[in-house]
Motif scaffolding. Structure first.
Motif, short mmCIF file in Angstrom:
data_model
loop_
_atom_site.label_atom_id
_atom_site.label_comp_id
_atom_site.label_asym_id
_atom_site.label_seq_id
_atom_site.Cartn_x
_atom_site.Cartn_y
_atom_site.Cartn_z
N ARG A 33 4.73 14.81 -7.38
CA ARG A 33 4.86 13.54 -8.13
C ARG A 33 3.84 12.42 -7.86
N PHE A 34 2.84 12.21 -6.71
CA PHE A 34 1.86 11.60 -6.80
C PHE A 34 0.71 11.61 -7.83
N ILE A 35 0.54 13.31 -8.10
CA ILE A 35 -0.29 13.72 -9.25
C ILE A 35 0.15 13.12 -10.51
N SER A 36 1.54 13.34 -10.78
CA SER A 36 2.10 12.87 -12.05
C SER A 36 2.00 11.49 -12.47
N TYR A 37 1.79 10.83 -11.36
CA TYR A 37 1.28 9.24 -11.44
C TYR A 37 0.15 8.88 -11.59
N VAL A 38 -0.80 9.48 -10.98
CA VAL A 38 -2.11 9.22 -10.96
C VAL A 38 -3.02 9.68 -12.16
N THR A 39 -2.28 10.64 -12.83
CA THR A 39 -2.97 11.11 -14.11
C THR A 39 -2.56 10.14 -15.38
N ILE A 40 -1.75 9.05 -14.97
CA ILE A 40 -1.59 8.16 -16.18
C ILE A 40 -2.36 7.03 -16.13
N ASP A 41 -3.28 6.73 -17.10
CA ASP A 41 -4.17 5.67 -16.94
C ASP A 41 -3.23 4.25 -17.03
N THR A 42 -3.44 3.32 -15.98
CA THR A 42 -2.65 2.17 -15.98
C THR A 42 -3.45 0.94 -15.42
N GLU A 43 -4.91 1.32 -16.08
CA GLU A 43 -5.63 0.09 -15.61
C GLU A 43 -5.38 -1.19 -16.22
N SER A 44 -5.52 -2.38 -15.37
CA SER A 44 -4.81 -3.64 -15.90
C SER A 44 -6.03 -4.34 -16.53
N ASP A 45 -5.90 -5.52 -17.21
CA ASP A 45 -7.05 -6.09 -17.94
C ASP A 45 -7.02 -7.82 -17.54
N PRO A 46 -7.83 -8.27 -16.82
CA PRO A 46 -7.91 -9.62 -16.44
C PRO A 46 -8.00 -10.39 -17.60
N ASN A 47 -8.71 -9.69 -18.67
CA ASN A 47 -8.92 -10.84 -19.90
C ASN A 47 -7.62 -10.84 -20.86
N TYR A 98 2.17 -0.60 -10.21
CA TYR A 98 1.95 0.57 -10.64
C TYR A 98 0.48 0.55 -11.63
N ASP A 99 -0.09 -0.63 -11.54
CA ASP A 99 -1.22 -0.78 -12.34
C ASP A 99 -2.53 -0.30 -11.38
N THR A 100 -3.65 -0.01 -11.86
CA THR A 100 -4.94 0.40 -11.17
C THR A 100 -5.93 -0.69 -11.27
N THR A 101 -6.97 -0.84 -10.49
CA THR A 101 -7.95 -1.90 -10.69
C THR A 101 -8.65 -1.93 -12.06
N PRO A 102 -9.16 -2.82 -12.36
CA PRO A 102 -10.16 -2.78 -13.59
C PRO A 102 -11.73 -2.42 -12.92
N ASP A 103 -11.92 -2.68 -11.72
CA ASP A 103 -13.17 -2.66 -10.96
C ASP A 103 -13.73 -1.07 -11.41
N PHE A 104 -12.98 -0.14 -11.39
CA PHE A 104 -13.59 1.21 -11.91
C PHE A 104 -12.64 2.01 -12.57
N THR A 105 -13.01 2.92 -13.20
CA THR A 105 -12.23 3.67 -14.27
C THR A 105 -10.97 4.41 -13.90
N GLY A 106 -9.98 4.18 -14.26
CA GLY A 106 -8.67 5.11 -13.84
C GLY A 106 -8.57 6.04 -14.98
N LYS A 107 -9.35 6.34 -16.00
CA LYS A 107 -9.01 7.15 -17.05
C LYS A 107 -9.28 8.80 -16.90
N ASP A 108 -8.45 9.45 -17.03
CA ASP A 108 -8.70 11.03 -16.87
C ASP A 108 -8.78 11.28 -15.31
N VAL A 109 -7.95 10.78 -14.61
CA VAL A 109 -8.16 11.08 -13.04
C VAL A 109 -8.05 12.72 -12.86
N LYS A 110 -8.63 13.28 -12.19
CA LYS A 110 -8.60 14.66 -11.82
C LYS A 110 -8.81 15.11 -10.32
N PRO A 111 -7.30 14.88 -9.70
CA PRO A 111 -7.45 14.82 -8.49
C PRO A 111 -7.78 16.07 -7.74
N GLN A 112 -8.25 16.21 -6.57
CA GLN A 112 -8.87 17.47 -5.85
C GLN A 112 -8.02 17.46 -4.41
#
Length: 434
Positions: A7-21, A79-93
């Motif tokens: 379940r966790f991996i199914s969530y983190v592999t979706i890019d949900t970065e928010s945008d302050p601008n 469910y968003d992730t920070t714009p401080d560092f990329t959350g695109k194409d997360v590949k959990p180990q």
């Protein structure tokens, strides 16, 4: 455990970065991909009153299975992730039976997660740890919280012998850019209190957070040919540098801890003609918080006075906006909601780590909107960067804490007025000593 991991991996592999601008809610459309997935999962596990509004706020209900009156309580995650560092194409180990040694995240870039630097890793020797591959963040902030809430509700649906009152769950966008509670409909949520599952290390229980403000400062300069610049040029970048150097040297994030506040420069850009500085202001104490904001204004006034004759108008323009406030003021009057969470942890053999949040959560804003909302650990470490990780066992314990909280609430013991008063006094005096 595997169910939680999947379940966790199914969530983190979706890019949900928010945008302050961005001026929209949610700030990025891609957040809705996970929001809609959550709606489907909540339906699949058997919750009711499931909704997603135009701003992406997801809510659902687990109906009470007791006949006596029990307060409606809630659990909230973002469910968003920070714009401080990329959350695109997360590949959990997945590191099974962690041996306490260095973890090679990325061989090509020689990125290592080491207990020599991140000593908390040693707390989880022998456990299953999920890490990044060194190129993205992980997203345990706060997809670990999402995983825990959904899994706890699924467990309660499958185990109706566990008694509980009505439970509401809520999932929010844009928490990482300070807007997670802006459009949260507290009346619709309909809870007497709630808990955010958005903390870090196992055992964390928090009902105090920073008062927070953000400052945007513009510096005006005068560009003149450098060969003829004496007495004429004003370099706005050097003005910005002077401003930063006026800030107290030790009052920065990397030099402070506990209840100590700080100034934090987050962005600097510019040219000779104009520069822009952004910083955040943080303090737990309301009076000290005001003094910090006043200090920024005082620097502005002094610099403008210094250059008034030469420039003819203000060269420094400062705008400060409050972002959120310390939830302590709203939680202490209902301190039993913290004691319930503390008791839940102790029942599970977890040592509660009661400390102030050096940041903010949706809970602090929700508390000021009429929904008292302490924060509970979600299990992750090193948020907002490539060294982020989460022990699966910590997520399991967070799920257990949720289940314990609903059981304690349903037991009704805490609602006895004499007991509430006794618990409040004991807890508050204990916190003061700490």
């Amino acid at each position: 455990m595997q169910h939680i991991i999947d379940r966790f991996i199914s969530y983190v592999t979706i890019d949900t970065e928010s945008d302050p601008n961005s001026a929209t809610t949610p700030s990025t459309k891609k957040q809705l991909v996970l929001a809609n997935l959550l709606v489907k999962e909540l339906k699949a596990i058997g919750l009711t009153e499931i909704s997603i509004d135009k701003n992406g706020y997801v809510m659902a209900t687990l109906a009470s299975n007791v006949t006596h009156d029990v307060p409606t309580i809630g659990f909230v995650s973002h469910y968003d992730t920070t714009p401080d560092f990329t959350g695109k194409d997360v590949k959990p180990q997945i590191i099974s039976n962690y041996d306490g040694k260095d973890i090679l995240l990325n061989a090509a870039q020689n990125i290592v997660l080491s207990p020599k630097y991140f000593s908390d890793l040693l707390l989880y020797k022998g456990q299953t740890i999920i890490t990044t591959d060194g190129t993205t963040l992980l997203g345990a902030d706060d997809k670990a919280g999402l995983t825990e809430i959904v899994t706890a509700m699924e467990f309660l649906v499958k185990n109706p012998d566990i008694k509980h009152g009505k439970i509401r769950v809520g999932f929010t966008p844009d928490e990482e850019i300070g807007r997670g509670a802006h459009h949260f409909d507290v009346e619709k949520f309909g809870c007497e209190w709630a808990y955010t599952m958005d903390g870090s290390q196992i055992g964390e229980l928090e009902y105090e957070n920073f008062n927070a403000a953000g400052a945007k400062i513009t510096f005006k300069g005068k560009s003149v040919h450098p060969g003829y610049a004496k007495g004429k040029m004003i370099n706005s970048m050097l003005l910005a540098n002077d401003f930063i150097n006026t800030l107290p040297k030790g009052e920065i994030p990397q030099e402070t801890k506990g209840y100590e506040g700080f100034y934090h420069v987050t962005q600097l850009s510019g040219s000779i003609e104009e520069s822009h500085l952004e910083l955040i202001i943080r303090d737990h104490d309301a009076k000290k918080f005001k003094k910090r904001k006043d200090f920024i204004h005082s620097i502005t006034l002094k610099m403008n006075a210094k250059y008034a004759k030469q420039f003819g108008s203000d060269i420094v323009i400062t705008e400060i906006k409050d972002q959120y406030y310390n939830m302590k003021e709203k939680v202490v009057p209902v301190m039993h909601i913290v004691d319930i969470a503390e008791k839940a942890m102790r029942n599970l053999g977890i040592k509660p780590l009661i400390k102030p949040i050096r940041g903010g959560t949706d809970g602090c804003q929700l508390s000021y909107k009429g929904l008292p909302c302490p924060n509970i650990f979600a299990g992750g470490h090193n948020f907002h960067g490539k060294y982020e990780y989460v022990p699966v066992e910590s997520m399991q314990k967070a799920i257990d804490v949720i289940v314990q909280i609903v059981q304690i609430t349903a037991s009704g013991d805490y609602v006895k007025k004499d007991k509430i008063v006794k618990i409040k006094k004991k807890s508050i005096s204990k916190r003061k000593k700490q």
